[in-house]
Scaffold this active site. Structure first.
Site, PDB file in Angstrom:
ATOM      1  N   ASP A  35      -4.695  12.378  -7.752  1.00  0.00           N
ATOM      2  CA  ASP A  35      -4.491  10.924  -7.763  1.00  0.00           C
ATOM      3  C   ASP A  35      -5.817  10.262  -8.151  1.00  0.00           C
ATOM      4  O   ASP A  35      -6.862  10.555  -7.575  1.00  0.00           O
ATOM      5  CB  ASP A  35      -4.041  10.446  -6.373  1.00  0.00           C
ATOM      6  CG  ASP A  35      -3.630   8.970  -6.365  1.00  0.00           C
ATOM      7  OD1 ASP A  35      -2.444   8.683  -6.097  1.00  0.00           O
ATOM      8  OD2 ASP A  35      -4.498   8.106  -6.614  1.00  0.00           O
ATOM      9  N   ASP A  50      -0.808   6.970 -12.005  1.00  0.00           N
ATOM     10  CA  ASP A  50      -2.112   7.570 -11.695  1.00  0.00           C
ATOM     11  C   ASP A  50      -2.037   8.847 -10.872  1.00  0.00           C
ATOM     12  O   ASP A  50      -3.033   9.279 -10.318  1.00  0.00           O
ATOM     13  CB  ASP A  50      -3.039   6.530 -11.051  1.00  0.00           C
ATOM     14  CG  ASP A  50      -2.929   6.498  -9.543  1.00  0.00           C
ATOM     15  OD1 ASP A  50      -1.824   6.715  -9.010  1.00  0.00           O
ATOM     16  OD2 ASP A  50      -3.955   6.254  -8.889  1.00  0.00           O
ATOM     17  N   GLU A  51      -0.867   9.461 -10.784  1.00  0.00           N
ATOM     18  CA  GLU A  51      -0.838  10.702 -10.029  1.00  0.00           C
ATOM     19  C   GLU A  51       0.133  11.734 -10.591  1.00  0.00           C
ATOM     20  O   GLU A  51       1.128  11.382 -11.215  1.00  0.00           O
ATOM     21  CB  GLU A  51      -0.572  10.460  -8.541  1.00  0.00           C
ATOM     22  CG  GLU A  51       0.749   9.876  -8.197  1.00  0.00           C
ATOM     23  CD  GLU A  51       0.739   9.297  -6.784  1.00  0.00           C
ATOM     24  OE1 GLU A  51       1.121  10.017  -5.861  1.00  0.00           O
ATOM     25  OE2 GLU A  51       0.338   8.136  -6.622  1.00  0.00           O
TER      26      GLU A  51
HETATM   27  P1  TTP Z   1      -2.547   3.956  -5.938  1.00  0.00           P
HETATM   28  O1  TTP Z   1      -2.887   5.357  -6.358  1.00  0.00           O
HETATM   29  O2  TTP Z   1      -1.645   3.810  -4.759  1.00  0.00           O
HETATM   30  O3  TTP Z   1      -3.858   3.127  -5.590  1.00  0.00           O
HETATM   31  P2  TTP Z   1      -5.278   3.126  -6.280  1.00  0.00           P
HETATM   32  O4  TTP Z   1      -5.372   4.149  -7.352  1.00  0.00           O
HETATM   33  O5  TTP Z   1      -5.609   1.725  -6.674  1.00  0.00           O
HETATM   34  O6  TTP Z   1      -6.241   3.494  -5.075  1.00  0.00           O
HETATM   35  P3  TTP Z   1      -6.470   4.928  -4.366  1.00  0.00           P
HETATM   36  O7  TTP Z   1      -7.923   5.245  -4.558  1.00  0.00           O
HETATM   37  O8  TTP Z   1      -6.120   4.709  -2.951  1.00  0.00           O
HETATM   38  O9  TTP Z   1      -5.576   5.920  -5.049  1.00  0.00           O
HETATM   39  O10 TTP Z   1      -1.878   3.184  -7.140  1.00  0.00           O
HETATM   40  C1  TTP Z   1      -2.247   3.392  -8.494  1.00  0.00           C
HETATM   41  C2  TTP Z   1      -2.236   2.088  -9.253  1.00  0.00           C
HETATM   42  O11 TTP Z   1      -0.952   1.480  -9.192  1.00  0.00           O
HETATM   43  C3  TTP Z   1      -3.211   1.059  -8.712  1.00  0.00           C
HETATM   44  O12 TTP Z   1      -4.519   1.200  -9.237  1.00  0.00           O
HETATM   45  C4  TTP Z   1      -2.566  -0.227  -9.114  1.00  0.00           C
HETATM   46  C5  TTP Z   1      -1.085   0.068  -9.105  1.00  0.00           C
HETATM   47  N1  TTP Z   1      -0.490  -0.482  -7.864  1.00  0.00           N
HETATM   48  C6  TTP Z   1       0.024  -1.772  -7.883  1.00  0.00           C
HETATM   49  O13 TTP Z   1       0.030  -2.430  -8.918  1.00  0.00           O
HETATM   50  N2  TTP Z   1       0.545  -2.295  -6.712  1.00  0.00           N
HETATM   51  C7  TTP Z   1       0.546  -1.594  -5.542  1.00  0.00           C
HETATM   52  O14 TTP Z   1       1.012  -2.117  -4.506  1.00  0.00           O
HETATM   53  C8  TTP Z   1       0.003  -0.258  -5.525  1.00  0.00           C
HETATM   54  C9  TTP Z   1      -0.016   0.532  -4.246  1.00  0.00           C
HETATM   55  C10 TTP Z   1      -0.495   0.247  -6.700  1.00  0.00           C
HETATM   56 MG    MG Z   2      -4.775   6.139  -7.034  1.00  0.00          MG
HETATM   57 MG    MG Z   3      -1.307   6.818  -6.894  1.00  0.00          MG
END
Ligand code: TTP
Ligand code: MG
Ligand code: MG
Length: 371
Positions: free
Chosen positions: A18, A118-119
């Site tokens: 991720d 992103d994962e």
């Molecule tokens: P995530 O992987 O949940 O969050 P992140 O990458 O920003 O942070 P982390 O380091 O905890 O992984 O989500 C990936 C992307 O998806 C995030 O950058 C933006 C988008 N997203 C939204 O637009 N709204 C949301 O509520 C979430 C959770 C994510």
């Molecule tokens: Mg992320």
């Molecule tokens: Mg994610």
């Protein structure tokens, strides 16, 4: 299909990757001068002012309590004394980075499943010969590769199944690696709060807490019948197996997407087709760009209309091939015109365009990473 990894002679090695604070991190890479301050990527609703929600926040912003999902005005309040960067979401850009990362990750997997922008989950059993020390080295190589090619950091979890691998990545954030060997699964999960299990949101967590189930360990030893009464049989069975660390669903490359769409909130509620067509110019351009990049053609063009009462109406139009932008916009405009003529009272709040019945033109890029 549900399988218990514990029953298998053959053990899998599963990796979950991720990206760290993904949207905000891309913005940092493109503008390094903001990297040492709070960065907040926002989805402005298009209604002016600060109406909208936070999409991603870097870890500095998070230390002030800012996180995805909270209203922009609240984030601004939390950061009022910090020199923070509030940026509008630039989705196409993040998709490009996402595609690049996914391409790199594929090279490390026997089979890979893209979970979101992103994962991804990677089955690396064969690549590692089932060896966890090998997996740890593979994780380090992969992180370095992603960093070199894109400048981005990610977090990696490795475990015998996808659920534990995802939790491992979650607890190792940011820029971390967490390896959970088969013999360590139980002790790793035991004291974590139930909310760490994928699929457990606030609602289920509350129901579980109310019957005294606080940790994943509590859940693993909870009575299945009692859980079934509380949450229904399917959810209870999944949670029980997941908490025991033995929920094991294979990793599969997903079917290609059959459509792509873009929807926007109009600046004002309107039924003016010229205004609607003008505002749809950018989304139409985005769709054309995505179709081009993925080398796909479409056999149908759709419009999506969301009224001010939030009723959703769609129309579709057969096409032989995706037309050039101006022609496409002209068709979209006439489809909205017809729709509005049929509904004289209708005011639109949101409008969108969709390309569907997608087919490959040639080549082999995949569509799985569409946002
Ligand atoms: P995530 O992987 O949940 O969050 P992140 O990458 O920003 O942070 P982390 O380091 O905890 O992984 O989500 C990936 C992307 O998806 C995030 O950058 C933006 C988008 N997203 C939204 O637009 N709204 C949301 O509520 C979430 C959770 C994510
Ligand atoms: Mg992320
Ligand atoms: Mg994610």
């Amino acid at each position: 299909m549900l399988r218990r990894s514990g029953d298998h002679r053959y053990r899998r090695v599963v990796m979950h990757v991720d990206l760290d604070y993904f949207f905000a991190q891309v913005e940092e890479r493109l503008n390094p001068s903001i990297a040492d301050k709070p960065v907040v990527v926002c989805v402005f609703s298009g209604r002016g002012g600060d109406s909208g929600a936070v999409s991603s926040a870097n870890y500095i912003a998070r230390s002030y309590g800012v996180k995805a999902g909270i209203p922009i005005y609240r984030a601004k309040k939390l950061l009022q004394n910090a020199d923070a960067a509030f940026l509008p979401m630039r989705r196409e850009l993040y998709e490009e980075y996402s595609n690049k990362v996914m391409e790199i990750l594929r090279g490390y997997a026997d089979v890979m499943e893209v979970e979101s922008i992103d994962e991804a989950t990677l089955d690396i059993t064969e690549k590692t010969g089932g060896d966890y020390a090998e997996a740890e080295q593979l994780a380090a190589r992969l992180k370095k590769h992603v960093k070199n090619e894109t400048g981005l950091t990610c977090t990696v979890g490795v475990a015998p199944n996808r659920v534990v691998a995802k939790i491992a990545a979650d607890v190792a954030k940011p820029d971390g690696v967490k390896i959970v060997k088969p013999s360590e699964v139980e002790s790793f999960l035991k004291d974590l709060p139930v909310k760490k299990l994928p699929g457990v949101g606030d609602k289920i967590a509350k129901l579980l807490n109310d019957i005294g189930v606080e940790t994943i360990g509590d859940l693993a030893s909870a009575d299945l019948l009692r859980l079934s009464k509380l949450l229904g049989k399917a959810v209870a069975e999944y949670l029980k197996l997941a908490a025991m660390g033995v929920y094991d669903e294979p990793i599969e490359e997903k079917q290609e997407r059959k459509q792509i769409s873009r929807i926007i909130t109009l600046q004002n509620n309107t039924r003016d087709v010229d205004d609607i067509a003008r505002q749809l110019e950018k989304p139409v351009q985005d769709l054309l760009e995505i179709a081009r990049r993925n080398d796909v053609d479409a056999e149908a063009l759709g419009i999506i209309a969301i009224t001010k009462e939030l009723k959703i109406i769609t129309r579709s139009h057969t096409i032989r091939t995706i037309p050039p932008k101006d022609e496409l916009l002209r068709i979209v405009r006439s489809m909205f015109k017809n729709l509005l003529a049929e509904n004289p009272e209708m005011m639109l709040r949101r409008a969108g365009v969709r390309l569907h019945n997608l087919k490959k033109r040639s080549g082999q890029t995949t569509l799985t990473s569409f946002g």
